[in-house]
Design an enzyme around this catalytic site. Sequence first.
Site, PDB file in Angstrom:
ATOM      1  N   LYS A 127      77.634  72.215  32.100  1.00  0.00           N
ATOM      2  CA  LYS A 127      76.749  72.092  30.928  1.00  0.00           C
ATOM      3  C   LYS A 127      77.369  71.115  29.950  1.00  0.00           C
ATOM      4  O   LYS A 127      78.584  70.896  29.970  1.00  0.00           O
ATOM      5  CB  LYS A 127      76.590  73.448  30.241  1.00  0.00           C
ATOM      6  CG  LYS A 127      75.361  73.552  29.372  1.00  0.00           C
ATOM      7  CD  LYS A 127      74.159  73.965  30.198  1.00  0.00           C
ATOM      8  CE  LYS A 127      72.956  74.258  29.345  1.00  0.00           C
ATOM      9  NZ  LYS A 127      71.940  74.988  30.109  1.00  0.00           N
ATOM     10  N   LYS A 165      74.181  81.682  37.450  1.00  0.00           N
ATOM     11  CA  LYS A 165      72.743  81.501  37.709  1.00  0.00           C
ATOM     12  C   LYS A 165      72.524  80.853  39.076  1.00  0.00           C
ATOM     13  O   LYS A 165      71.704  81.308  39.873  1.00  0.00           O
ATOM     14  CB  LYS A 165      72.142  80.623  36.608  1.00  0.00           C
ATOM     15  CG  LYS A 165      70.627  80.637  36.571  1.00  0.00           C
ATOM     16  CD  LYS A 165      70.079  79.640  35.558  1.00  0.00           C
ATOM     17  CE  LYS A 165      70.550  79.955  34.148  1.00  0.00           C
ATOM     18  NZ  LYS A 165      69.969  79.031  33.148  1.00  0.00           N
ATOM     19  N   SER A 196      64.807  72.314  39.942  1.00  0.00           N
ATOM     20  CA  SER A 196      65.701  71.153  39.932  1.00  0.00           C
ATOM     21  C   SER A 196      66.290  70.928  41.322  1.00  0.00           C
ATOM     22  O   SER A 196      66.444  69.792  41.780  1.00  0.00           O
ATOM     23  CB  SER A 196      66.838  71.367  38.928  1.00  0.00           C
ATOM     24  OG  SER A 196      66.416  71.002  37.639  1.00  0.00           O
ATOM     25  N   LYS A 240      76.050  71.860  38.230  1.00  0.00           N
ATOM     26  CA  LYS A 240      74.633  71.673  37.864  1.00  0.00           C
ATOM     27  C   LYS A 240      74.396  72.354  36.532  1.00  0.00           C
ATOM     28  O   LYS A 240      74.823  73.493  36.311  1.00  0.00           O
ATOM     29  CB  LYS A 240      73.755  72.327  38.945  1.00  0.00           C
ATOM     30  CG  LYS A 240      72.283  72.086  38.760  1.00  0.00           C
ATOM     31  CD  LYS A 240      71.844  70.781  39.389  1.00  0.00           C
ATOM     32  CE  LYS A 240      70.421  70.376  39.021  1.00  0.00           C
ATOM     33  NZ  LYS A 240      70.316  69.656  37.731  1.00  0.00           N
ATOM     34  N   THR A 299      60.591  76.414  34.378  1.00  0.00           N
ATOM     35  CA  THR A 299      61.389  77.465  33.737  1.00  0.00           C
ATOM     36  C   THR A 299      60.471  78.518  33.109  1.00  0.00           C
ATOM     37  O   THR A 299      60.650  79.729  33.319  1.00  0.00           O
ATOM     38  CB  THR A 299      62.338  76.868  32.675  1.00  0.00           C
ATOM     39  OG1 THR A 299      63.051  75.786  33.261  1.00  0.00           O
ATOM     40  CG2 THR A 299      63.309  77.909  32.165  1.00  0.00           C
ATOM     41  N   ASN A 340      59.830  73.718  25.558  1.00  0.00           N
ATOM     42  CA  ASN A 340      59.484  73.691  26.976  1.00  0.00           C
ATOM     43  C   ASN A 340      59.350  75.110  27.554  1.00  0.00           C
ATOM     44  O   ASN A 340      58.328  75.453  28.144  1.00  0.00           O
ATOM     45  CB  ASN A 340      60.550  72.881  27.724  1.00  0.00           C
ATOM     46  CG  ASN A 340      60.307  72.867  29.210  1.00  0.00           C
ATOM     47  OD1 ASN A 340      60.633  73.830  29.892  1.00  0.00           O
ATOM     48  ND2 ASN A 340      59.697  71.812  29.715  1.00  0.00           N
TER      49      ASN A 340
END
Length: 434
Positions: free
Chosen positions: A119, A107, A367, A83, A207, A238
């Site tokens: 990523k 994380k 998410s 993820k 976030t 964001n």
Amino acid sequence: MAKSKKEKQTQHKKPPLRGMMDNVMEQFNNAADRIQLHPHIRKILSITNNEILVNFPVKMDNGDVEVFTGYRVQHNAALGPYKGGLRYHPTVDLDAARALAMWMTWKCSLAGLPYGGGKGGIKIDPSKFSETELERITRRFTYALADNIGPEHDIPAPDVNTNSQTMAWIADTYMSTRPPAQRTANQHIVTGKPEGSGGLEGRDRATGYGVYLTIIFWADKNDINLKGKKFIVQGFGNVGYWASHFLEKDGAKLVGVQDAFGSIQNEKGINVENLFQYTKTNKGSIVDFPNSQTVDHDDFFALDCDICIPAALGNQITKENAPHIKAKLIAEGANGPTNVDGEKILIDRGITIIPDILCNSGGVIASYFEWLQNRSGEIWHYDEVMEKLEKKLKGNFNKVFVYAVREGVDMRTAAFCIAIERVEKAYVQRGIFP
Ligand code: NAD
């Protein structure tokens, strides 16, 4: 070739920044030493599982064809599917994708999610392309990644210069290229989608809201009232915008902002919503915002404030600027914004850091909610999402805080130790095939 005196002086004054991999590896090794991580598991976790590099052609609006390079790095899947976000930026390369994928493993582990870390992105300056070109680039990248991503295998999300529209294009391309009977069942191939396309209410702000919440939790532990406290934010996208939005609502004062185009300050306060509206009419930039003063790029982190929120790129707080930081708290909205040299100076100066893998984890937690919602066919509403997010983040913050106090370590070390121990346990229980 021999270097001139001037070149040598310049090199001496500005040594190359550490790569992001150096940072994440030093953070990992520091924690691994402390928990005496088994050497076999350390070996496994020190390297990524898979690294996918794709070069793919795309037709431009003027009829030319350009070839782009995209990456997806999958660090570890001991806890579940990979993820992590997709970034569109000129600095995207294997080193950056590897480091960011590793941070995602820690994380997700720290957050208690059933995910590993991944990523990726495209090495591109998206401002140089039209919307229709970006759509074709995104769709062709998705097609090139093919089955290297999947809703139960590797689930991308937005990151720098990608957003819910990017995710909608990815979801549509991925679903359109599945066999007919599997199309609609693959909506959870990405998270961070628009609400009308399987997205989660509140995911857009999750976030930044999480960054704000971790600051609140820290303030509570330290008996600090945020009203009137001054904060600066690097990156007004964001994460930076939403963190500022919630802090301002609580009475804190935004006094400095830096984005990719410049830096501004106003010690009397910068209105967050006005600045946000201004960026919409100013090609996304904060520069020349009315009633603000311009700040030199290198002086930004030295602005007078109580809280500093780096919410842009990695490697921003270094040994060059750490000695001049006035804030008492660094809340890491970005991934890897403080490098290890900068961090040592901050710790010596008694400045607290809420580490990225905790501070900005609201995004991946939301998410996860979106992914669960898509898998179960449920629709969760805003208040329910925010409540669940706050509950989860509070528990995670407390876990890290208690560990740090008990062991006498900083919060990053505590967060890494907890995260690595969870992954280690999975390996110990399962063993290593064959
Ligand atoms: P974004 O694209 O929405 O915004 C990025 C902001 O950073 C923009 O204001 C841009 O102008 C600014 N910026 C870019 N380069 C800069 C530079 N060199 N100096 C100063 N400012 C610069 O991106 P975002 O989604 O807000 O992500 C920001 C950071 O937060 C990244 O490190 C990302 O990995 C991290 N993060 C994002 C999410 C998420 O859900 N979007 C989740 C966790 C972590």
